[in-house]
Design a protein around this motif. Structure first.
Motif, PDB file in Angstrom:
ATOM      1  N   ILE A 195       0.838  -1.193   0.000  1.00  0.00           N
ATOM      2  CA  ILE A 195       0.000   0.000   0.000  1.00  0.00           C
ATOM      3  C   ILE A 195       0.875   1.246   0.000  1.00  0.00           C
ATOM      4  O   ILE A 195       0.670   2.183  -0.779  1.00  0.00           O
ATOM      5  CB  ILE A 195      -0.948  -0.018   1.218  1.00  0.00           C
ATOM      6  N   ARG A 196       1.899   1.260   0.853  1.00  0.00           N
ATOM      7  CA  ARG A 196       2.802   2.417   0.937  1.00  0.00           C
ATOM      8  C   ARG A 196       3.504   2.651  -0.403  1.00  0.00           C
ATOM      9  O   ARG A 196       3.547   3.783  -0.902  1.00  0.00           O
ATOM     10  CB  ARG A 196       3.846   2.192   2.026  1.00  0.00           C
TER      11      ARG A 196
ATOM     12  N   ARG B  73      -0.340  11.801   4.269  1.00  0.00           N
ATOM     13  CA  ARG B  73      -1.115  12.919   3.710  1.00  0.00           C
ATOM     14  C   ARG B  73      -1.980  12.461   2.545  1.00  0.00           C
ATOM     15  O   ARG B  73      -3.155  12.844   2.438  1.00  0.00           O
ATOM     16  CB  ARG B  73      -0.160  14.028   3.260  1.00  0.00           C
ATOM     17  N   SER B  74      -1.415  11.639   1.689  1.00  0.00           N
ATOM     18  CA  SER B  74      -2.153  11.213   0.496  1.00  0.00           C
ATOM     19  C   SER B  74      -3.289  10.268   0.855  1.00  0.00           C
ATOM     20  O   SER B  74      -4.394  10.371   0.302  1.00  0.00           O
ATOM     21  CB  SER B  74      -1.194  10.547  -0.492  1.00  0.00           C
ATOM     22  N   LEU B  75      -3.041   9.342   1.767  1.00  0.00           N
ATOM     23  CA  LEU B  75      -4.093   8.413   2.176  1.00  0.00           C
ATOM     24  C   LEU B  75      -5.191   9.126   2.943  1.00  0.00           C
ATOM     25  O   LEU B  75      -6.375   8.789   2.807  1.00  0.00           O
ATOM     26  CB  LEU B  75      -3.498   7.275   3.006  1.00  0.00           C
ATOM     27  N   LYS B  76      -4.828  10.125   3.734  1.00  0.00           N
ATOM     28  CA  LYS B  76      -5.860  10.934   4.391  1.00  0.00           C
ATOM     29  C   LYS B  76      -6.659  11.710   3.351  1.00  0.00           C
ATOM     30  O   LYS B  76      -7.886  11.835   3.457  1.00  0.00           O
ATOM     31  CB  LYS B  76      -5.224  11.889   5.403  1.00  0.00           C
ATOM     32  N   GLY B  77      -5.963  12.236   2.336  1.00  0.00           N
ATOM     33  CA  GLY B  77      -6.643  12.973   1.287  1.00  0.00           C
ATOM     34  C   GLY B  77      -7.617  12.115   0.502  1.00  0.00           C
ATOM     35  O   GLY B  77      -8.605  12.605  -0.037  1.00  0.00           O
TER      36      GLY B  77
ATOM     37  N   GLU C  17      -8.393   3.260   7.453  1.00  0.00           N
ATOM     38  CA  GLU C  17      -8.674   1.875   7.087  1.00  0.00           C
ATOM     39  C   GLU C  17      -7.407   1.062   6.845  1.00  0.00           C
ATOM     40  O   GLU C  17      -7.444  -0.171   6.923  1.00  0.00           O
ATOM     41  CB  GLU C  17      -9.565   1.838   5.844  1.00  0.00           C
ATOM     42  N   VAL C  18      -6.296   1.727   6.534  1.00  0.00           N
ATOM     43  CA  VAL C  18      -5.096   0.973   6.128  1.00  0.00           C
ATOM     44  C   VAL C  18      -3.844   1.326   6.927  1.00  0.00           C
ATOM     45  O   VAL C  18      -2.793   0.729   6.685  1.00  0.00           O
ATOM     46  CB  VAL C  18      -4.799   1.194   4.621  1.00  0.00           C
TER      47      VAL C  18
ATOM     48  N   LEU D  33      -7.117   4.009  -3.191  1.00  0.00           N
ATOM     49  CA  LEU D  33      -5.656   3.930  -3.183  1.00  0.00           C
ATOM     50  C   LEU D  33      -5.084   4.519  -4.468  1.00  0.00           C
ATOM     51  O   LEU D  33      -4.075   5.239  -4.438  1.00  0.00           O
ATOM     52  CB  LEU D  33      -5.213   2.471  -3.018  1.00  0.00           C
ATOM     53  N   CYS D  34      -5.733   4.245  -5.595  1.00  0.00           N
ATOM     54  CA  CYS D  34      -5.285   4.828  -6.861  1.00  0.00           C
ATOM     55  C   CYS D  34      -5.436   6.350  -6.847  1.00  0.00           C
ATOM     56  O   CYS D  34      -4.603   7.068  -7.416  1.00  0.00           O
ATOM     57  CB  CYS D  34      -6.061   4.218  -8.025  1.00  0.00           C
TER      58      CYS D  34
END
Length: 259
Positions: A102-103, A128-132, A138-139, A158-159
């Motif tokens: 995922i990272r 920052r990106s996953l929060k965005g 969730e991950v 994720l994409c």
């Protein structure tokens, strides 16, 4: 960060075949614009011109201008790779890199462009990106697990996280919910509403309800028949398009009389 997009007399060709003809449209920054219309009318073809993705196909060319703010992205000497760093794309089906965590999926854009960074910076960008993308909670405890292990809706978010990680100015979405269940679709639609605070968003959709829910303006494309070029028929505020369009063909399409 967000940019306006303006097409001026834009024609799109595949070899000698004129696929999309004479598009003139201006899309304002920090808005969501939906492209609607029957299959084969040029919606996705035009969308792909906005970050020069159509050039991946042999003999694909464009005539006219496509301005990102004041810069013509088709001017001589403009690097398509630089354009694509400013104008991200989310595809119809979730396409995380299956062998990456995922990272690493989030950071893929940097690695593909040979950009090195320290661990702390990588962790900051990942969070920052996953929060965005409304995916962090969730991950966050399984960032080293494969991205392909997520649900379909999570993979699509994720994409989106991978797209926004490199901080583009425009996000293009080609039917991003067509492969998702209703709950995942709602999550992505809610996310689109959040993202427009920072990005200009253009979405192709065959779902009229989705277009009416998520977009500020709607562009209706149509085609006169097989072998004819697709054309932009009408572009206006979404409420106007869906309640009182100027063109009869727009009303016919929205109400299901054809298409």
């Amino acid at each position: 960060m967000s940019k306006s997009i303006e097409a001026i007399d834009l024609d799109v060709y595949y070899g000698s075949f004129l696929a999309v003809e004479g598009v003139n449209v201006r899309i304002e920054p920090r808005t969501v614009t939906a492209f609607i219309g029957p299959s084969g009318c040029g919606k996705t073809t035009f969308l792909r011109t906005m970050n020069r993705m159509h050039e991946v196909l042999p003999n694909a060319t464009v005539k006219g201008q496509l301005l990102l703010d004041a810069e013509d992205i088709y001017a001589s000497g403009v690097d398509p790779v630089r354009v694509r760093s400013k104008v991200g794309m989310v595809f119809q089906r979730p396409n995380p890199f299956p062998t990456m965590s995922i990272r690493d999926n989030v950071l893929a854009g940097f690695k593909l462009n040979g950009i090195r960074m320290g661990r702390a910076q990588a962790e900051e960008i990942t969070e920052r990106s996953l929060k965005g993308a409304n995916l962090w909670n969730e991950v966050k405890d399984r960032l080293d697990k494969p991205g392909s292990g997520l649900s379909g809706g999570q993979q699509q978010r994720l994409c989106i996280a991978r797209t926004i990680a490199v901080q583009p100015e425009v996000i293009l979405m080609d039917e991003p919910c067509s492969a998702l269940d209703p709950i995942s679709t709602l999550a992505v639609e809610d996310l689109i509403g959040d993202l427009k605070e920072h990005f200009t968003i253009v979405i192709v959709t065959h779902n009229m309800q989705q277009a009416s829910r998520v977009s500020d303006k709607t562009a209706f494309f149509n085609i006169a028949g097989t072998g004819k070029p697709g054309k932009l028929i009408e572009f206006d505020y979404t409420d106007k398009i869906f309640s009182n369009p100027n063109e009869q063909s727009t009303e016919d399409y929205i109400t299901g009389r054809f298409g």
